[in-house]
Design an enzyme around this catalytic site. Structure first.
Site, PDB file in Angstrom:
ATOM      1  N   ASP A   1      -4.731   3.870  -2.104  1.00 22.12           N
ATOM      2  CA  ASP A   1      -5.830   4.277  -1.222  1.00 22.12           C
ATOM      3  C   ASP A   1      -6.319   5.674  -1.568  1.00 22.12           C
ATOM      4  OD1 ASP A   1      -6.124   2.088   0.706  1.00 22.12           O
ATOM      5  OD2 ASP A   1      -4.035   2.533   1.195  1.00 22.12           O
TER       6      ASP A   1
ATOM      7  N   MET B   1     -12.149   4.884  -0.985  1.00 24.88           N
ATOM      8  CA  MET B   1     -12.787   5.224   0.288  1.00 24.88           C
ATOM      9  C   MET B   1     -13.439   6.583   0.099  1.00 24.88           C
ATOM     10  SD  MET B   1      -9.803   3.784   2.774  1.00 24.88           S
ATOM     11  CE  MET B   1      -8.622   3.813   1.425  1.00 24.88           C
TER      12      MET B   1
ATOM     13  N   HIS C   1      -8.427   1.342  -4.118  1.00 29.19           N
ATOM     14  CA  HIS C   1      -9.344   1.221  -2.978  1.00 29.19           C
ATOM     15  C   HIS C   1     -10.040   2.565  -2.784  1.00 29.19           C
ATOM     16  CE1 HIS C   1      -9.689   0.307   1.642  1.00 29.19           C
ATOM     17  NE2 HIS C   1     -10.861   0.376   1.047  1.00 29.19           N
TER      18      HIS C   1
ATOM     19  N   SER D   1       0.848  -1.195   0.000  1.00 27.82           N
ATOM     20  CA  SER D   1       0.000   0.000   0.000  1.00 27.82           C
ATOM     21  C   SER D   1       0.881   1.241   0.000  1.00 27.82           C
ATOM     22  CB  SER D   1      -0.896   0.006   1.240  1.00 27.82           C
ATOM     23  OG  SER D   1      -1.520   1.275   1.347  1.00 27.82           O
TER      24      SER D   1
ATOM     25  N   GLY E   1      -1.012   2.258   9.508  1.00 31.62           N
ATOM     26  CA  GLY E   1      -0.357   2.090  10.811  1.00 31.62           C
ATOM     27  C   GLY E   1      -1.264   1.768  11.979  1.00 31.62           C
TER      28      GLY E   1
ATOM     29  N   MET F   1     -11.927  -5.241   5.394  1.00 26.66           N
ATOM     30  CA  MET F   1     -11.073  -4.297   6.128  1.00 26.66           C
ATOM     31  C   MET F   1     -10.775  -4.878   7.501  1.00 26.66           C
ATOM     32  SD  MET F   1     -10.244  -1.812   4.225  1.00 26.66           S
ATOM     33  CE  MET F   1      -9.318  -0.979   5.504  1.00 26.66           C
TER      34      MET F   1
ATOM     35  N   GLY G   1      -9.062   4.646   6.786  1.00 30.00           N
ATOM     36  CA  GLY G   1      -8.756   6.077   6.924  1.00 30.00           C
ATOM     37  C   GLY G   1      -7.286   6.366   7.161  1.00 30.00           C
TER      38      GLY G   1
ATOM     39  N   ASP H   1      -6.895  -5.923   4.436  1.00 26.24           N
ATOM     40  CA  ASP H   1      -6.263  -4.612   4.390  1.00 26.24           C
ATOM     41  C   ASP H   1      -6.321  -3.958   5.764  1.00 26.24           C
ATOM     42  OD1 ASP H   1      -5.320  -2.106   3.715  1.00 26.24           O
ATOM     43  OD2 ASP H   1      -7.036  -1.551   2.480  1.00 26.24           O
ATOM     44  N   GLY H   2      -5.147  -3.694   6.329  1.00 29.44           N
ATOM     45  CA  GLY H   2      -5.058  -2.972   7.590  1.00 29.44           C
ATOM     46  C   GLY H   2      -4.364  -3.772   8.669  1.00 29.44           C
ATOM     47  N   GLY H   3      -3.183  -3.307   9.060  1.00 32.90           N
ATOM     48  CA  GLY H   3      -2.458  -3.971  10.139  1.00 32.90           C
ATOM     49  C   GLY H   3      -1.936  -5.348   9.763  1.00 32.90           C
TER      50      GLY H   3
ATOM     51  N   MET I   1      -8.924   8.565  -0.591  1.00 31.26           N
ATOM     52  CA  MET I   1      -9.778   8.998   0.533  1.00 31.26           C
ATOM     53  C   MET I   1     -10.300  10.406   0.275  1.00 31.26           C
ATOM     54  SD  MET I   1      -7.304   7.823   3.643  1.00 31.26           S
ATOM     55  CE  MET I   1      -6.596   6.177   3.702  1.00 31.26           C
TER      56      MET I   1
ATOM     57  N   GLY J   1       1.039  -1.845   4.195  1.00 26.65           N
ATOM     58  CA  GLY J   1       1.693  -0.542   4.059  1.00 26.65           C
ATOM     59  C   GLY J   1       2.861  -0.430   5.015  1.00 26.65           C
TER      60      GLY J   1
ATOM     61  N   HIS K   1      -1.363  -1.358  -4.243  1.00 24.24           N
ATOM     62  CA  HIS K   1      -2.614  -0.916  -3.619  1.00 24.24           C
ATOM     63  C   HIS K   1      -2.596   0.613  -3.451  1.00 24.24           C
ATOM     64  CE1 HIS K   1      -6.188  -1.630  -1.060  1.00 24.24           C
ATOM     65  NE2 HIS K   1      -5.713  -0.686  -0.274  1.00 24.24           N
TER      66      HIS K   1
HETATM   67  C1  DX5 Z   1      -6.433   2.114   5.459  1.00 28.12           C
HETATM   68  C2  DX5 Z   1      -6.004   1.727   4.077  1.00 28.12           C
HETATM   69  C3  DX5 Z   1      -4.907   0.761   4.034  1.00 28.12           C
HETATM   70  C4  DX5 Z   1      -3.641   1.212   4.667  1.00 28.12           C
HETATM   71  C5  DX5 Z   1      -3.010   0.000   5.288  1.00 28.12           C
HETATM   72  O1  DX5 Z   1      -7.573   2.853   5.373  1.00 28.12           O
HETATM   73  O2  DX5 Z   1      -7.080   1.190   3.361  1.00 28.12           O
HETATM   74  O3  DX5 Z   1      -4.667   0.295   2.707  1.00 28.12           O
HETATM   75  O4  DX5 Z   1      -2.734   1.799   3.771  1.00 28.12           O
HETATM   76  O5  DX5 Z   1      -1.915   0.403   6.011  1.00 28.12           O
HETATM   77  P1  DX5 Z   1      -1.212  -0.515   7.096  1.00 28.12           P
HETATM   78  O6  DX5 Z   1      -0.712  -1.721   6.362  1.00 28.12           O
HETATM   79  O7  DX5 Z   1      -0.119   0.363   7.586  1.00 28.12           O
HETATM   80  O8  DX5 Z   1      -2.227  -0.844   8.131  1.00 28.12           O
HETATM   81 ZN    ZN Z   2      -6.585   0.230   1.425  1.00 27.77          ZN
END
Ligand code: DX5
Ligand code: ZN
Length: 228
Positions: free
Chosen positions: A38, A71, A69, A11, A148, A140, A145, A178-180, A40, A200, A36
């Site tokens: 993002d 959002m 993605h 990401s 990290g 998710m 949003g 996606d996420g963490g 927003m 990411g 990926h």
């Molecule tokens: C969050 C995004 C993710 C984000 C993931 O809203 O959709 O794609 O970049 O980041 P990490 O891997 O750091 O959680």
């Molecule tokens: Zn994402």
């Protein structure tokens, strides 16, 4: 039933935006499968990231497919623009549109892969009527949003449920997380049924993003072969 192969999707939200081309090349050479991106809007999520011109520049900087993605509220208004700019897979949130079916159909009609995304509080059953219209379901594993954030463990169960639904309907959509996502949870996510791993922080905020990409891929692939 053959399930989709493993994909590692770095990401770029966690990359250095002033050196985006370089960061993408590093992970591409290390075996990343898709990038990926993002998007927003400051409404659907409380943050603003990047948009169409950045995607168009990225398209020229890499041969890898781009995983967009969205959002953003009313994604159907911008789907055509993101595909024209080079998006290969477009992920729209179930919560962001009252016309999910139409938005997914639009993506496919315009020649991209269609993905439906759900927030942590949205049950997988909210997608039961569109599972034959998606190439990917994005679960998710944090609230969208920000990069990290900490992985939310009860999302494992949602992935398992989706995996069961996929088998029951003899469907072949991928399950993307996606996420963490990191070296700690990747194996369990793969065993639960995930195919595409967005990462990411655990890639770009390390001393060696190429090594992190390779390690994530190895872990996911091994976990899957143990499961089989
Ligand atoms: C969050 C995004 C993710 C984000 C993931 O809203 O959709 O794609 O970049 O980041 P990490 O891997 O750091 O959680
Ligand atoms: Zn994402």
């Amino acid at each position: 039933m053959t399930y989709a192969r493993i994909e590692i999707a770095p990401s770029i939200l966690a990359a250095n935006f002033a050196k985006l081309g370089d960061d993408v090349r590093i992970v591409a050479e290390a075996g990343a499968d898709i990038i990926h991106v993002d998007v927003m809007d400051g409404h659907f999520v409380p943050n603003i990231s990047l948009g169409i011109p950045v995607l168009a520049s990225l398209r020229k900087a890499t041969h890898l497919p781009l995983d967009v993605h969205l959002m953003i509220e009313q994604p159907e208004l911008y789907i055509a623009d993101f595909i024209r700019a080079g998006g290969n897979r477009i992920l729209v949130h179930q919560e962001a549109t009252v016309h999910l079916d139409r938005a997914l159909a639009m993506v496919r009609e315009l020649g991209a892969e269609a993905g439906a995304a759900i927030n942590p509080a949205t049950p997988v059953t909210m997608l039961s009527e569109v599972l034959d219209k998606v190439d990917t379901v994005l679960v998710m594993t944090v609230n969208p949003g920000f990069g990290g954030q900490k992985f939310i463990p009860n999302t494992y169960e949602k992935i398992r449920q989706l995996n069961q639904m996929r088998a029951r309907y003899n469907a072949s959509f991928r399950i993307e997380v996606d996420g963490g996502v990191d070296l700690e949870n990747t194996a369990e996510l793969a065993q639960a049924g995930a195919n595409t791993f967005v990462a990411g922080t655990s890639i770009f905020h390390t001393a060696d993003p190429a090594a992190a990409t390779r390690q994530l891929k190895k872990l996911a692939t091994q976990a899957l072969s143990q499961k089989a």
